[in-house]
Structure formats: C-alpha cells, structure tokens
Design a protein around this motif. Structure first.
Motif, PDB file in Angstrom:
ATOM      1  N   ASP A   1       8.098   8.112 -25.456  1.00 38.56           N
ATOM      2  CA  ASP A   1       7.815   7.812 -24.055  1.00 38.56           C
ATOM      3  C   ASP A   1       7.150   9.009 -23.386  1.00 38.56           C
ATOM      4  N   GLY A   2       6.143   8.728 -22.564  1.00 41.51           N
ATOM      5  CA  GLY A   2       5.484   9.764 -21.782  1.00 41.51           C
ATOM      6  C   GLY A   2       4.416  10.553 -22.514  1.00 41.51           C
ATOM      7  N   CYS A   3       4.125  10.230 -23.762  1.00 40.55           N
ATOM      8  CA  CYS A   3       3.128  10.973 -24.533  1.00 40.55           C
ATOM      9  C   CYS A   3       1.739  10.380 -24.269  1.00 40.55           C
ATOM     10  N   PRO A   4       0.842  11.139 -23.623  1.00 43.48           N
ATOM     11  CA  PRO A   4      -0.488  10.598 -23.327  1.00 43.48           C
ATOM     12  C   PRO A   4      -1.316  10.344 -24.587  1.00 43.48           C
ATOM     13  N   TYR A   5      -1.103  11.122 -25.642  1.00 42.04           N
ATOM     14  CA  TYR A   5      -1.856  10.937 -26.882  1.00 42.04           C
ATOM     15  C   TYR A   5      -1.401   9.673 -27.611  1.00 42.04           C
ATOM     16  N   CYS A   6      -0.143   9.336 -27.461  1.00 43.43           N
ATOM     17  CA  CYS A   6       0.349   8.063 -28.007  1.00 43.43           C
ATOM     18  C   CYS A   6      -0.331   6.910 -27.277  1.00 43.43           C
ATOM     19  N   ALA A   7      -0.447   7.022 -25.960  1.00 38.90           N
ATOM     20  CA  ALA A   7      -1.114   5.983 -25.171  1.00 38.90           C
ATOM     21  C   ALA A   7      -2.579   5.849 -25.573  1.00 38.90           C
ATOM     22  N   HIS A   8      -3.270   6.967 -25.785  1.00 39.05           N
ATOM     23  CA  HIS A   8      -4.670   6.923 -26.224  1.00 39.05           C
ATOM     24  C   HIS A   8      -4.781   6.240 -27.592  1.00 39.05           C
ATOM     25  N   THR A   9      -3.860   6.554 -28.480  1.00 39.60           N
ATOM     26  CA  THR A   9      -3.851   5.935 -29.806  1.00 39.60           C
ATOM     27  C   THR A   9      -3.701   4.421 -29.683  1.00 39.60           C
ATOM     28  N   LEU A  10      -2.770   3.991 -28.849  1.00 36.31           N
ATOM     29  CA  LEU A  10      -2.537   2.552 -28.673  1.00 36.31           C
ATOM     30  C   LEU A  10      -3.747   1.873 -28.042  1.00 36.31           C
ATOM     31  N   ASP A  11      -4.452   2.581 -27.154  1.00 35.97           N
ATOM     32  CA  ASP A  11      -5.675   2.027 -26.553  1.00 35.97           C
ATOM     33  C   ASP A  11      -6.745   1.785 -27.618  1.00 35.97           C
ATOM     34  N   ILE A  12      -6.928   2.742 -28.518  1.00 43.55           N
ATOM     35  CA  ILE A  12      -7.926   2.586 -29.579  1.00 43.55           C
ATOM     36  C   ILE A  12      -7.548   1.415 -30.492  1.00 43.55           C
ATOM     37  N   LEU A  13      -6.275   1.314 -30.811  1.00 42.65           N
ATOM     38  CA  LEU A  13      -5.828   0.202 -31.652  1.00 42.65           C
ATOM     39  C   LEU A  13      -6.050  -1.137 -30.950  1.00 42.65           C
ATOM     40  N   ALA A  14      -5.771  -1.193 -29.659  1.00 43.00           N
ATOM     41  CA  ALA A  14      -5.986  -2.433 -28.902  1.00 43.00           C
ATOM     42  C   ALA A  14      -7.465  -2.795 -28.858  1.00 43.00           C
ATOM     43  N   ASP A  15      -8.321  -1.795 -28.668  1.00 42.32           N
ATOM     44  CA  ASP A  15      -9.763  -2.040 -28.664  1.00 42.32           C
ATOM     45  C   ASP A  15     -10.237  -2.584 -30.015  1.00 42.32           C
ATOM     46  N   ALA A  16      -9.566  -2.175 -31.096  1.00 44.73           N
ATOM     47  CA  ALA A  16      -9.915  -2.647 -32.431  1.00 44.73           C
ATOM     48  C   ALA A  16      -9.184  -3.951 -32.777  1.00 44.73           C
ATOM     49  N   LEU A  17      -8.477  -4.510 -31.790  1.00 41.80           N
ATOM     50  CA  LEU A  17      -7.719  -5.758 -31.959  1.00 41.80           C
ATOM     51  C   LEU A  17      -6.625  -5.639 -33.021  1.00 41.80           C
ATOM     52  N   ILE A  18      -6.042  -4.449 -33.104  1.00 42.28           N
ATOM     53  CA  ILE A  18      -4.936  -4.191 -34.032  1.00 42.28           C
ATOM     54  C   ILE A  18      -3.639  -4.104 -33.232  1.00 42.28           C
ATOM     55  N   VAL A  19      -2.659  -4.891 -33.653  1.00 41.22           N
ATOM     56  CA  VAL A  19      -1.343  -4.852 -33.023  1.00 41.22           C
ATOM     57  C   VAL A  19      -0.423  -4.083 -33.972  1.00 41.22           C
ATOM     58  N   PRO A  20      -0.119  -2.833 -33.642  1.00 46.63           N
ATOM     59  CA  PRO A  20       0.696  -2.017 -34.545  1.00 46.63           C
ATOM     60  C   PRO A  20       2.186  -2.327 -34.397  1.00 46.63           C
ATOM     61  N   HIS A  21       2.921  -1.942 -35.416  1.00 45.11           N
ATOM     62  CA  HIS A  21       4.376  -1.954 -35.325  1.00 45.11           C
ATOM     63  C   HIS A  21       4.751  -0.613 -34.715  1.00 45.11           C
ATOM     64  N   LEU A  22       5.355  -0.641 -33.548  1.00 41.38           N
ATOM     65  CA  LEU A  22       5.692   0.605 -32.841  1.00 41.38           C
ATOM     66  C   LEU A  22       7.084   1.068 -33.216  1.00 41.38           C
ATOM     67  N   ARG A  23       7.197   2.376 -33.402  1.00 38.79           N
ATOM     68  CA  ARG A  23       8.481   3.027 -33.641  1.00 38.79           C
ATOM     69  C   ARG A  23       8.615   4.106 -32.565  1.00 38.79           C
ATOM     70  N   ASN A  24       9.429   3.820 -31.550  1.00 40.28           N
ATOM     71  CA  ASN A  24       9.586   4.735 -30.420  1.00 40.28           C
ATOM     72  C   ASN A  24      10.746   5.681 -30.702  1.00 40.28           C
ATOM     73  N   ILE A  25      10.429   6.959 -30.895  1.00 38.16           N
ATOM     74  CA  ILE A  25      11.467   7.936 -31.226  1.00 38.16           C
ATOM     75  C   ILE A  25      12.353   8.278 -30.027  1.00 38.16           C
ATOM     76  N   THR A  26      11.908   7.907 -28.829  1.00 38.51           N
ATOM     77  CA  THR A  26      12.722   8.150 -27.639  1.00 38.51           C
ATOM     78  C   THR A  26      13.898   7.193 -27.581  1.00 38.51           C
ATOM     79  N   THR A  27      13.683   5.976 -28.030  1.00 39.64           N
ATOM     80  CA  THR A  27      14.708   4.937 -27.870  1.00 39.64           C
ATOM     81  C   THR A  27      15.377   4.522 -29.167  1.00 39.64           C
ATOM     82  N   SER A  28      14.869   4.990 -30.313  1.00 41.18           N
ATOM     83  CA  SER A  28      15.423   4.565 -31.600  1.00 41.18           C
ATOM     84  C   SER A  28      15.731   5.765 -32.483  1.00 41.18           C
TER      85      SER A  28
END
Length: 127
Positions: free
Chosen positions: A41-68
């Motif tokens: 949570d709160g990592c801007p580089y994680c958000a940028h990564t997810l934006d690139i994946l969304a632009d490529a129409l890729i839905v990743p499996h997320l593993r959030n180290i803050t909550t898990s």
C-alpha cells in the motif's frame, strides 16, 4: 486491514521489527500466461506497474505485502533465493519464466513481450 495499518504504524514508529523470514515458504510457481505482482500500500512504483499492466490488458494476481503475511513471506523467499544480497523491495513481478525486481517501464514492457530485459539494475522501488 486494521491489523496491517497497526503493523505499519508500529514499524514507522520504530516500535517493532518485521517478522523474520520463514525458510519453509518457497517461491510460488506462476502458470504460463499469468503475471503475479508483489505490491504494498502507498507505493507509487507499484501503482505505475499496475497502470502498465492495465494498459497491456493484463490482469495480474496481486500479492499485497501490507495486508498478507503469506505474501510478505513469499516476497522474502523470492529475495532469499533470487536476490540474496539485496534488500527486499516492491514491486516484484513474476511471470512463468522471469522475475523483475523494481519498476522500470522499459524493462516491464520487455518482460511482458517475452524479450530479454536490457537493464535489471536501474529500477525504482519502495522498501
């Protein structure tokens, strides 16, 4: 969620340390065609990564180290096995054949295209 925020607050306040790595946890296997992304949570580089994946129409499996705790232990296993001399960071992107540590748009696009990653060193990340 509250437990994760409390742990984050205590870490920032210097009241506790992160739990030690569990050596019984191994790096998860990623099926071909899938992408796993370790974020916090709160990592801007994680958000940028997810934006690139969304632009490529890729839905990743997320593993959030803050909550898990499991995701955090997996991240430690990845670093213990593949990056033993480096501090654990996010984002970490796993595919069936490769691992990318940190954020670099060009490297991420190369990874997604199945190309050789030209620069594995110059990446931005969050601890």
């Amino acid at each position: 969620m509250k437990k994760g925020l409390l742990l984050l607050f205590l870490l920032l306040a210097g009241c506790t340390t992160l739990p030690p790595a569990d050596p019984s946890i191994s790096v998860p296997q990623v099926p071909e065609g899938e992408v796993v992304v370790y974020i916090r949570d709160g990592c801007p580089y994680c958000a940028h990564t997810l934006d690139i994946l969304a632009d490529a129409l890729i839905v990743p499996h997320l593993r959030n180290i803050t909550t898990s705790r499991q995701a955090y232990q997996e991240l430690l296993a990845i670093h213990r096995i593949h990056f033993p001399d480096q501090e654990p960071i996010v984002p970490v992107i796993l595919t069936h054949q490769d691992i990318l540590r940190g954020y670099n748009a060009q490297s991420l696009n190369e990874l997604l295209a199945g190309e050789e990653i030209s620069d594995r060193e110059n990446h931005q990340s969050c601890p």
